[in-house]
Scaffold this motif. Structure first.
Motif, PDB file in Angstrom:
ATOM      1  N   UNK A  45       0.830  -1.197   0.000  1.00 38.82           N
ATOM      2  CA  UNK A  45       0.000   0.000   0.000  1.00 38.82           C
ATOM      3  C   UNK A  45       0.868   1.252   0.000  1.00 38.82           C
ATOM      4  N   UNK A  68      -6.717  11.518  -6.581  1.00 37.47           N
ATOM      5  CA  UNK A  68      -7.717  10.455  -6.645  1.00 37.47           C
ATOM      6  C   UNK A  68      -9.001  10.953  -6.001  1.00 37.47           C
ATOM      7  N   UNK A 118     -12.639  10.620  -4.161  1.00 35.16           N
ATOM      8  CA  UNK A 118     -13.179   9.613  -3.222  1.00 35.16           C
ATOM      9  C   UNK A 118     -14.016   8.604  -3.994  1.00 35.16           C
ATOM     10  N   UNK A 119     -13.835   7.368  -3.713  1.00 38.80           N
ATOM     11  CA  UNK A 119     -14.634   6.349  -4.389  1.00 38.80           C
ATOM     12  C   UNK A 119     -14.007   5.894  -5.684  1.00 38.80           C
ATOM     13  N   UNK A 120     -12.936   6.544  -6.095  1.00 40.43           N
ATOM     14  CA  UNK A 120     -12.303   6.126  -7.338  1.00 40.43           C
ATOM     15  C   UNK A 120     -11.322   4.999  -7.033  1.00 40.43           C
TER      16      UNK A 120
END
Lengths: 658, 318
Positions: free
Chosen positions: A572, A589, A591-593
């Motif tokens: 990560x 990025x 959110x949710x992508x």
């Protein structure tokens, strides 16, 4: 929500283990009840039986309640309460459908454990109780599900948790303030205890001398007194009805005459086994600071409530104190009391003696001489006596136990006009060489005589010493004749085999262990706690619990959570670096992508690096989500490719490096 | 009162823990309180303490202290069982209204095992699963849909009582994921602009499946074109991959037009949805128009998706 299998199994095991120490105390039909309920529950689990309906369950509850009521007799003591709790514990098995039911059963189980402790908290049972506790905890873990349905993991986890709880529990045990009972609960266990009784017939103490049961243990501060000085007073017997001796009314309730300590005291601590009687055991003349303890008219130490749990107390005794230099008329009368009729020969002999020896001291000496010189025998099997028991013993059979000698002597002194009474308690004790303490057993029970003399008060005299001096100097086993084996009634008592050295060592070691247990664990109450805390921490005692408690919890938290070993996900971390890198190029990025969508967007915006970005993103997704082995090093290389491909790029989106 | 309090709490939580597609649970996200069983346990301990005091029984004291310490230890372990868990989510597939949307949740451990983790939208509908260090857990969480448009994933609740069940640790997560919900297809008459030809059209639709349509020409292959129209012969000779185009006479292209329909908005959208699906299934080109949007006649997956998306998100014409 069903009850998981592991939870149910451990619950049943825990229940079975929990009930083992209780079977000795409970009515036997409960065992049958338990078997029925358990078998039923297991059959329900195997889908071979149905859960009993409401009507049947109600019927069983009523049946159990009625059965408990009838088997307990009339008294509502601890046994009855225990039987009710256990019956509820068993019946709940039939209603074990949800996790909530399982919790009710678990908590009832914890309560049953307390009941078991109230019955018996000796070292073996206390050690044993770790087993049911661990099983109940394993049931708690099992109820949570997880870890599959196997039985091993919940138990291992429960054991681990239990171990981690030990330091804090020990700290609480030592430092948590012990307080006096909030209200008095009679622990009327109803079970007959071996020990001294209120009323003594001549043969009673001889029966007691057959029992090797523990009465109390004593440890002295400093060198202990000689064995022949160890007369442990329990109480006095002052009323004689021609056959049996009973306690006098005055001495039981009236407070003692104030007295002043004289000379050097003995200081010692006693751990007394439960007797269900209020009196304590101490050497003359005793004073104790234990709560609820007072000294009554006959110089006994008496507690407000019966001793129903092992009791720890410390005592100081001043042997040189003069007791009652003046005797109150009522007391004098009580100590001269004789039955109106009976034992004519003794009365005649006593008045004859009184004429020959006007001094009471001389009279006592003459009596002792008679015991010593004439044909008297110390025996556990005295002959049966007729209606004039004193006459029969003193002039005819001449075989008896301490109570016979003391009873006859008290009678004679009273008949001669000297106030006298019989004292009951224990004499001697076994000195444990390792522990520096005396163990006093029931067979050390003894009776002796006190007579009163103007100006000198009460004086003790032991007629048994005149008959069988070895009883006082060495103990009962040595005093008995060859035809009277010691502890005939208990063939398995290790005390019978004291001649075997290794067995005796083993026995003394075990006794030491038990002594430590009683002294430091069972006897650890208010008195001992304040003594210990004061000795260790002086004035800081109240700070110990908060400070050490916080420290323990802190250490525990560090040990459990291990913040320094927080595993950083290195895969990560590479992705976060990737995000940061693209961030410098104006791409963040949303959110949710997801990582894939983000890489796609980045590749479109940065076509020069599209290849490198795709390579990195695909490798990352495979390692993260497709179960591929983590290879952060590869990712780092690929990320470097991205960085390099971006390096030449200059453009309006590029932000300055932070 | 209670609802207002809950709303405030949730706002506070949202501030502490912003929405993210992937998070690692830590102290700022994990909450922990005694469970109901834990409260009953504490009450039992109080009773045992009373018994210990009144009977001056050291072993009962010992039991109550051991169990009390276990409670403290359980706080640490319950927290530990949830913290460190990494939770990710994927963008879900679009669904039709009335179907269950499937949100994908990934649970991954950071090196230690997490047992009996309940994952769900609420307290009562939850999957319980173990997350072991070696493997990531992939969960599908269903969410019923009722209306078309975007449907945001509700807060995800992860909770655990492990190991002793005396406490409950939980975390609310907002993944920020949303699912596109298409209108629910509704079967009905095909509304074309050539109302007079509608019967013939329908007859033609039947014939279409048998491939007797007029051959128009060839066009380059694009992903989504039907395989049975590929010009295999030309390709096998080494030529480019071409697709045979069949068509009706010009002016006979099917057109799905919102304004040509009768009825309420949702009804019209549902009907259009049905025909988009049906025509796309039959590989038949069609034009598509909504107020403010016109898509020329086409066929293929992309066209179908564009039409459905427009239907899902259509807001005009009240």
């Amino acid at each position: 929500m069903n009850v998981p299998r592991a939870g149910l199994t451990w619950l049943l095991i825990g229940q079975a283990l929990l009930l083992v120490p209780l079977w000795w105390q409970l009515p036997p039909w409960l065992l049958l009840f338990w078997l029925v309920c358990s078998a039923w529950r297991i059959q329900v689990y195997r889908m071979r039986a149905r859960v009993p309906g409401r009507g049947l369950r109600t019927a069983m509850v009523v049946l159990a309640a009625v059965a408990v009521f009838f088997s307990s007799g009339r008294s509502f003591g601890l046994e009855t309460a225990a039987a009710l709790v256990v019956a509820a514990f068993l019946l709940k098995l039939l209603e074990l459908n949800t996790r909530r039911d399982a919790w009710v059963l678990l908590l009832l189980g914890l309560f049953c454990q307390v009941v078991a402790y109230l019955f018996d908290a000796s070292l073996p049972w206390a050690l044993y109780s770790v087993l049911p506790l661990a099983a109940l905890l394993a049931a708690m873990v099992g109820l949570q599900g997880g870890q599959g349905e196997r039985l091993g993991p919940p138990l291992r986890r429960a054991a681990g948790l239990l171990l981690q709880a030990v330091p804090l529990a020990l700290l609480l045990f030592v430092c948590f303030p012990r307080i006096a009972p909030l209200w008095s609960l009679p622990l009327n266990s109803g079970q007959a205890r071996t020990g001294l009784a209120d009323v003594v017939a001549p043969g009673d103490i001889a029966t007691l001398a057959q029992s090797p049961e523990l009465a109390f243990r004593v440890s002295f501060d400093g060198p202990p007194p000689a064995r022949r000085q160890l007369y442990w007073r329990a109480f006095t017997l002052e009323r004689f009805d021609g056959r049996r001796w009973q306690q006098g009314g005055l001495s039981r309730f009236q407070a003692v005459q104030p007295w002043q300590p004289v000379g050097e005291p003995w200081r010692y601590r006693v751990i007394q086994e439960p007797t269900d009687k209020p009196w304590l055991f101490a050497l003359d003349v005793a004073r104790s600071t234990a709560p609820d303890v007072q000294q009554t008219q006959d110089y006994r130490l008496q507690r407000r409530r019966p001793v129903d749990q092992p009791l720890y107390y410390s005592v100081e005794s001043w042997p040189q104190v003069v007791r009652d230099p003046q005797l109150a008329p009522a007391l004098r009368q009580q100590n001269l009391q004789l039955p109106a009729t009976g034992d004519p020969r003794m009365r005649a002999w006593a008045s004859d003696m009184a004429r020959r020896y006007p001094e009471s001291e001389a009279l006592v000496a003459a009596m002792l001489q008679r015991y010593h010189e004439q044909d008297y025998h110390y025996s556990l099997r005295p002959a049966t006596l007729g209606s004039d028991s004193i006459d029969g013993f003193f002039f005819d059979t001449r075989r008896g136990f301490c109570a016979h000698f003391a009873g006859a002597m008290t009678f004679a002194l009273r008949a001669a006009g000297i106030p006298a009474r019989m004292v009951v308690g224990y004499q001697g004790g076994e000195l444990n060489p390792a522990g520096n303490y005396f163990t006093v057993r029931q067979y050390d029970a003894h009776a002796w005589v006190e007579y009163w003399r103007q100006g000198q008060g009460w004086r003790s005299v032991d007629p048994t010493f005149a008959v069988a001096p070895q009883r006082i100097d060495q103990g009962l086993a040595e005093a008995l004749g060859a035809d009277e084996p010691f502890l005939q009634g208990s063939p398995f008592s290790m005390l019978r085999y004291r001649d075997l050295a290794w067995l005796n060592t083993l026995r003394l070691g075990w006794e030491n262990l038990n002594y430590g247990w009683e002294r430091w664990v069972l006897g650890y109450q208010q008195a001992q706690q304040s003594e210990l805390l004061l000795r260790w921490f002086k004035g800081w005692a109240i700070w110990v619990l908060p400070t050490a408690g916080t420290l323990t919890v802190l250490l525990l938290g560090l040990a459990v959570l291990r913040p320094w070993r927080r595993q950083v996900d290195r895969v990560l971390r590479q992705f976060l670096r990737f995000e940061r890198l693209l961030g410098w190029h104006g791409l963040t990025r949303a959110p949710g992508e997801g990582p894939h969508a983000f890489a796609e967007r980045a590749a479109q915006q940065l076509p020069g690096s599209a290849q490198a970005i795709h390579t990195f993103a695909q490798a990352y997704t495979r390692q993260r989500y497709a179960g591929e082995a983590a290879a952060p090093a590869t990712l780092a290389v690929q990320l470097n490719d991205v960085r390099r491909s971006l390096a030449g790029r200059t453009g309006p989106q590029r932000k300055p490096l932070p | 009162m209670r609802a207002a309090l809950v709303a405030r709490l949730q706002r506070w939580q949202d501030r502490r823990a912003p929405a993210a597609a992937e998070v690692q649970l830590d102290h700022s996200r994990v909450y922990i309180v005694p469970s109901r069983a834990g409260i009953a346990y504490a009450a039992t301990l109080l009773l045992i303490l009373l018994a210990a005091i009144n009977y001056q029984n050291s072993m009962a004291y010992g039991l109550v202290f051991t169990l009390g310490s276990l409670f403290i230890v359980a706080i640490l372990h319950t927290y530990r069982n949830l913290s460190g868990l990494r939770v990710g989510s994927d963008a879900p597939q679009a669904v039709f209204a009335g179907e269950q949307a499937r949100f994908i949740v990934h649970l991954q451990s950071q090196g230690k095992a997490h047992y009996a983790i309940a994952v769900g939208w609420g307290v009562h509908t939850a999957h319980t699963t173990d997350v072991l260090p070696a493997q990531a857990q992939r969960l599908e969480l269903a969410l019923p849909t009722s209306a078309r448009g975007w449907l945001a994933a509700p807060r995800l609740r992860l909770s655990t009582g492990f190991p002793l069940g005396l406490l409950r640790a939980w975390s609310w997560l907002r993944s920020g994921q949303r699912v596109l919900v298409y209108p629910c297809p509704l079967a009905g008459e095909l509304p074309t602009q050539h109302a007079s030809a509608s019967t013939a059209e329908l007859a033609g639709l039947q014939a279409l499946g048998q491939g007797t349509e007029d051959f128009l020409g060839l066009k380059p292959y694009q992903p989504g074109d039907a395989w049975h129209r590929l010009n295999w012969k030309a390709w096998s000779r080494g030529g480019p991959l071409l697709v045979k185009q069949f068509g009706e006479a010009r002016g006979q292209d099917l057109a799905l037009d919102y304004l040509a329909l009768e009825g309420g908005r949702e009804q019209r959208l549902s009907l259009l949805c049905h025909w988009v699906l049906r025509l796309a299934e039959q590989q038949r080109p069609f034009a598509f128009s909504l107020p403010g949007l016109h898509l020329p006649a086409d066929c293929g997956v992309a066209h179908r998706e564009a039409c459905l998306r427009a239907l899902a998100l259509f807001e005009g014409h009240r």
